[in-house]
Design an enzyme around this catalytic site. Structure first.
Site, PDB file in Angstrom:
ATOM      1  N   GLY A  11       1.262  -9.165  -5.822  1.00 36.93           N
ATOM      2  CA  GLY A  11      -0.089  -9.007  -5.268  1.00 36.93           C
ATOM      3  C   GLY A  11      -1.058  -8.615  -6.375  1.00 36.93           C
ATOM      4  N   ASP A  12      -2.356  -8.575  -6.025  1.00 38.54           N
ATOM      5  CA  ASP A  12      -3.403  -8.196  -6.984  1.00 38.54           C
ATOM      6  C   ASP A  12      -3.462  -9.127  -8.185  1.00 38.54           C
ATOM      7  OD1 ASP A  12      -3.849  -5.894  -5.384  1.00 38.54           O
ATOM      8  OD2 ASP A  12      -2.178  -4.911  -6.389  1.00 38.54           O
ATOM      9  N   GLU A  13      -3.112 -10.372  -7.983  1.00 36.79           N
ATOM     10  CA  GLU A  13      -3.120 -11.328  -9.092  1.00 36.79           C
ATOM     11  C   GLU A  13      -4.527 -11.859  -9.370  1.00 36.79           C
ATOM     12  OE1 GLU A  13      -1.274 -11.803  -6.316  1.00 36.79           O
ATOM     13  OE2 GLU A  13       0.851 -11.921  -6.855  1.00 36.79           O
ATOM     14  N   ASN A  37      -4.223  -4.209   4.892  1.00 36.76           N
ATOM     15  CA  ASN A  37      -3.502  -3.276   4.018  1.00 36.76           C
ATOM     16  C   ASN A  37      -3.682  -3.564   2.538  1.00 36.76           C
ATOM     17  OD1 ASN A  37      -2.062  -5.610   4.629  1.00 36.76           O
ATOM     18  ND2 ASN A  37      -0.111  -4.735   4.084  1.00 36.76           N
ATOM     19  N   ALA A  38      -4.119  -4.758   2.213  1.00 43.07           N
ATOM     20  CA  ALA A  38      -4.394  -5.056   0.811  1.00 43.07           C
ATOM     21  C   ALA A  38      -5.828  -5.556   0.749  1.00 43.07           C
ATOM     22  CB  ALA A  38      -3.437  -6.109   0.280  1.00 43.07           C
ATOM     23  N   GLY A  39      -6.359  -5.613  -0.438  1.00 45.34           N
ATOM     24  CA  GLY A  39      -7.739  -6.078  -0.522  1.00 45.34           C
ATOM     25  C   GLY A  39      -7.915  -7.048  -1.658  1.00 45.34           C
ATOM     26  N   HIS A  40      -8.958  -7.829  -1.562  1.00 45.88           N
ATOM     27  CA  HIS A  40      -9.343  -8.698  -2.668  1.00 45.88           C
ATOM     28  C   HIS A  40     -10.640  -8.156  -3.218  1.00 45.88           C
ATOM     29  CE1 HIS A  40      -6.523 -11.736  -1.494  1.00 45.88           C
ATOM     30  NE2 HIS A  40      -7.078 -11.874  -0.311  1.00 45.88           N
ATOM     31  N   GLY A 303      -7.266   2.825  -3.700  1.00 52.45           N
ATOM     32  CA  GLY A 303      -7.693   3.497  -4.922  1.00 52.45           C
ATOM     33  C   GLY A 303      -6.517   4.031  -5.744  1.00 52.45           C
ATOM     34  N   GLY A 415     -12.099 -13.621 -16.999  1.00 51.04           N
ATOM     35  CA  GLY A 415     -13.117 -12.646 -16.616  1.00 51.04           C
ATOM     36  C   GLY A 415     -13.201 -12.595 -15.110  1.00 51.04           C
TER      37      GLY A 415
END
Ligand code: GDP
Length: 424
Positions: A11-13, A37-40, A303, A415
């Protein structure tokens, strides 16, 4: 035509950014699994946004945003998110919510907290958004589907049945206040009022859109290694994170998913517990965390500082394979510009044997990283738009990884912005 945007790793890729970018050419963007539960994190002309429930296409006014049946739908979160982006000047998104999506209830969130509390040190590192209790109920067939909100006559009966089973656990396992059926009924009626304007037969809508030649994007949450079947079970999420699940979670034909864009990070990061073979610690990790992503590697929802590691060829090759990758989008490459040498985990050593195939969890716990170091490029590559203009050492890093994972890297993200992309 359907394109899926999914994660190769934990995740968080940077899927949000890639979806936002590809959404320019899409008509419809669908979330098909997972919950809030996760965010972009998305950076665009309107500002910087952390989305948890809304598909990443909400910032364009030519797209329709869809919550598919496979999502764990938190109605208050969805509505709050929509209001908050509208208040920052984004045009009100065209939103459709599947009548077959099920709802995250307030007690799912409580059960998530109670269970983590009970497990103490053995907890899964849940974000306590109710996702595991939600999916458990869905498959135990005691979840509430959006369509049920419109059948008030049978609702109360079901609520009483659900409360009866939940209350046994609340009383005897967790020693917490019991659920009151009337409260649950009121909660559901509140949801009905909020969601009614958006409810639709989503699979039919998508079927017709496909027949009309529309471009559809499926947006995955988390990554392949968090898949409940193919990931690092039990330190996984509760719904499939694979592109193949898009057919189910959106209700579209599997053969219509023609492109699978797998987003793969140029280094590793993970949240929650579980084996993480290429993990680094101390100052080395702190520096990468500080420089990582867009302003540091901290969870978009929680966070929490993310766990950091070097690129893991074994895990990424596996992740790309399970996703059915047609294209790799290689992200956050700009972050590595500070390193003299870039360590890459090229294999695992397990009980004295070297392997490049990703093992099951028990073996994974024993795996030690085999590290190879590549020369760094020691400069800022943001702003470069042509592959040939990247420093040679940077191209070598990309080509080394492409060769080792065995899938074509066709996009390079250098970026956080929409335009920070190199097409190859
Ligand atoms: P997602 O859940 O897969 O969408 O990923 P996240 O949003 O959690 O993490 C991606 C983070 O990295 C966000 O803060 C993005 O703005 C940022 N980001 C995405 N692509 C790049 C990139 O190529 N370079 C840098 N420096 N940041 C990026």
């Amino acid at each position: 035509m359907i394109k899926a945007v999914v994660g190769a790793n934990w995740g968080d890729e940077g899927k949000g950014k890639i979806t936002d970018m590809l959404a320019k050419e899409a008509d419809i963007i669908v979330r098909y699994q997972g919950g809030a539960n996760a965010g972009h994190t998305i950076v665009n002309d309107y500002g910087k946004f952390a989305l948890h429930t809304m598909p990443s296409g909400v910032f364009y006014d030519h797209t329709t945003s869809i919550i598919g049946n496979g999502v764990a739908l938190s109605i208050p979160t969805l509505i709050e998110e929509m209001n908050s982006i509208v208040s920052k000047g984004v045009p009100k998104p065209k939103l459709l919510v599947s009548d077959r999506a099920q709802m995250v209830m307030s007690y799912h969130i409580l059960f998530d907290q109670y269970e983590e509390e009970r497990l103490g040190k053995k907890s899964f590192g849940s974000t306590k958004s109710g996702i595991a209790p939600f999916y458990s109920d869905k498959f135990a067939k005691i979840g509430f589907q959006v369509s049920e909100l419109f059948h008030e006559d049978t609702l109360m009966d079901k609520i009483e049945r659900v409360c009866a089973t939940k209350n046994v656990l609340l009383e005897h396992l967790y020693h917490k206040p019991l659920l009151v059926p009337q409260d649950i009924y009121r909660e559901l009626m509140g949801y009905k009022e909020m969601i009614a304007p958006y409810v639709a037969d989503v699979s039919l809508y998508l079927w017709n859109a496909l027949k009309d030649g529309k471009n559809i994007l499926l947006e995955g949450q988390l990554g392949a290694l968090k898949d409940p079947d193919h990931g690092i079970y039990p330190m996984v999420t509760s719904s499939s994170t694979l592109a193949g699940y898009g057919a189910i979670g959106a209700g579209v034909p599997p053969y219509a998913i023609e492109k699978v864009v797998t987003v793969c990070k140029a280094y590793s990061s993970a949240v929650g517990a579980g084996a993480f073979v290429s993990e680094i610690f101390g100052e080395e990790a702190d520096e990468l965390r500080r420089r990582g992503g867009d302003g540091g590697e901290f969870g978009a929802t929680t966070g929490r500082p993310r766990r950091m590691g070097w690129f893991d060829v074994v895990a990424s090759k596996y992740g790309c394979r399970l996703q059915g990758t047609t294209d790799v989008a290689f992200t956050v490459l700009d972050v590595l510009g500070y390193l003299d040498e870039i360590p890459v985990c090229v294999a695992y050593e397990i009980d004295g044997e070297i392997t490049t195939e990703f093992p099951t969890t028990g073996m994974l716990e024993k795996a030690k990283p085999v590290i190879e170091k590549l020369p760094g490029w020691k400069c800022d590559i943001r702003g470069i738009r042509k592959y040939e203009e990247l420093p040679e050492a940077c191209r070598n890093y990309i080509e080394f990884i492409e060769e080792r994972i065995g899938f074509p890297i066709t996009m390079i993200s250098n970026g956080p912005g929409r335009d920070d992309i190199i097409m190859r």
